[in-house]
Scaffold this active site. Sequence first.
Site, short mmCIF file in Angstrom:
data_model
loop_
_atom_site.label_atom_id
_atom_site.label_comp_id
_atom_site.label_asym_id
_atom_site.label_seq_id
_atom_site.Cartn_x
_atom_site.Cartn_y
_atom_site.Cartn_z
N THR A 152 3.36 -4.61 -25.48
CA THR A 152 2.03 -5.20 -25.63
C THR A 152 1.69 -5.73 -24.24
OG1 THR A 152 2.82 -7.42 -26.17
CG2 THR A 152 2.49 -5.91 -28.02
N HIS A 153 0.43 -5.67 -23.88
CA HIS A 153 -0.01 -6.07 -22.54
C HIS A 153 0.73 -5.28 -21.45
CE1 HIS A 153 -1.88 -9.58 -24.54
NE2 HIS A 153 -0.75 -9.59 -25.24
N SER A 274 1.46 19.19 -4.61
CA SER A 274 0.57 18.66 -3.57
C SER A 274 0.51 19.66 -2.42
CB SER A 274 1.09 17.31 -3.09
OG SER A 274 0.57 17.03 -1.80
N LYS A 280 5.97 16.40 -4.22
CA LYS A 280 5.17 15.88 -5.33
C LYS A 280 5.17 16.77 -6.57
CE LYS A 280 2.91 12.75 -5.78
NZ LYS A 280 1.59 12.36 -5.30
N ASN A 282 2.77 16.44 -9.94
CA ASN A 282 1.70 15.61 -10.50
C ASN A 282 1.34 16.01 -11.93
OD1 ASN A 282 1.42 14.18 -8.05
ND2 ASN A 282 0.08 15.79 -7.23
N GLU A 287 -4.01 14.00 -16.45
CA GLU A 287 -5.08 13.25 -15.80
C GLU A 287 -6.46 13.80 -16.17
OE1 GLU A 287 -3.93 12.26 -11.43
OE2 GLU A 287 -2.74 14.00 -12.03
N TYR A 314 -40.61 17.60 -35.14
CA TYR A 314 -40.02 18.27 -33.99
C TYR A 314 -40.72 17.84 -32.71
CZ TYR A 314 -38.09 21.60 -30.77
OH TYR A 314 -37.44 22.13 -29.70
N GLN A 319 -34.67 19.77 -27.77
CA GLN A 319 -33.96 20.85 -27.08
C GLN A 319 -32.83 20.28 -26.20
OE1 GLN A 319 -36.27 24.34 -25.66
NE2 GLN A 319 -35.64 23.67 -23.65
#
Length: 482
Positions: A152-153, A274, A280, A282, A287, A314, A319
């Site tokens: 938590t936190h 990378s 690296k 990733n 993400e 309408y 649209q």
Amino acid sequence: MWGGRFGAPPDPRLRAFTRSFPFDRRLARWDLVGSLAHARMLLEVGVLDRESGEAILRGLAGMLQDVESGALRVEGEDEDVHAWIERVLSERIGDPARRLHTARSRNDQVATALRLYVRDVAEHVVDGILELLEVWVEQVREHRETVLPGYTHLQRAQPTTLAHHLLAHVWSLLQDADRFRRVHRVSGICPLGAAALATSPYPVRPERTVELLGFVEAYANSMHAVADRDYVLEALFACAVLQLHLSRWAEEVVLWTTQEFGFASLDDSVAGGSSLMPQKKNPEAAELIRGKTGRTIGALAAVLAVLKGLPLTYNSDLQEDKEPLFDALDTVCGSLRAAAVLARGVRYHPDRMRSALRGGFLTATDLADYLVRRGVPFRTAHEQAGCAVREAEARGCELWELPLQILRACCPGVEEDVYEILSPEGSVHARAVAGGPAPQRVAEQLERAQEAVEEVRRWRRACKPPPIYTAYREGRLLAERL
Ligand code: ARG
């Protein structure tokens, strides 16, 4: 399509600005299906004569076939997909095509095509959800006994199991499946017959088009039928929440695969590198799943803003519902697919999880609960357990490594059996109430989740294509009974 009362062609700059064909072309299939149902109904009630009706049905079926095979490309200078269908149909079958637009307007036509489209994509979204759930459920099964800190936190809080943790994501996704089933249902109102807003004087049978298109019910009010886009909003809300759920899981993948956490790592095939730093690895897919949440939230906000304050019925503003809707649905479908691939490439590291259980005094609450069971008021127990934490911290050891007499100095009531609940495993096993992390309870929870998944699968199996579409596939569009 509407040149009769005009003395001059539209200004090309405004035409380019107002046309929707570049993006509503993806509705072609569904607009053709809606048109087949409309034509078949008009033929049945005698508004279309046999010859024109059959020519139109054959013509539309031919177009549908060619669109599906790719032989007919949905492109041209037309204003929108509806105009395109009429133009191509006219080119193919000539004069009878001029009767198709009887008793309808582009207003009920577009609402019908969009509802059919939303229902179809909602089914695909549910398929994507099921696929991801399958991967997660497999991992739950493998990690019933894998203990790790629950947070938590973002601070270590209490021990739990990886199975318990992953099941939390499973339940979120099951709620999403529910939401898309609701979207499917509320999109099931068929607007055909409403025409521009006030129906028409022809003996149309909206219940018949409902049946032919596999909708749930006919519109109750023709103005509502053409004016409301609440089903678009519900679809967008469902997309936003689903994407947000995926994003919270993806964020954990990002966090857990850091060297700081090390709870998981990614197979090479699901990681990015990378261009500059050779070492690296990733979590790019994770993400981007997280990042794409912005679009889905934006799409919902955009359409809410478009609809706000629009007078009935309408308006061209409507649209503007399409691009955000298409983008949000594409985003969730793509993200679900990516999430399933990514999830399969996540390797969990129980040893790293185990070492994270040290040093945080994660079972201090268990100690307090132990004292409460021996009659100590919870507030006092909280204080006494806090004292034990201070003691362990000062000695640089774990709570379960404190000798009994030291523990007793803080918590007078403790006996030898306290050590059973002071270890992370002991803590997890002690939380044996419904919905808790004890392996037995998690096993029950998993069973319940699997039943829920099975229910979603049953729903999905029961989804049928619109009967008029099936009739087209089977070459029975002109059959006596349909
Ligand atoms: N392209 C329009 C849309 O997407 C179709 C309906 C047009 N109706 C009209 N009366 N201009 O909403």
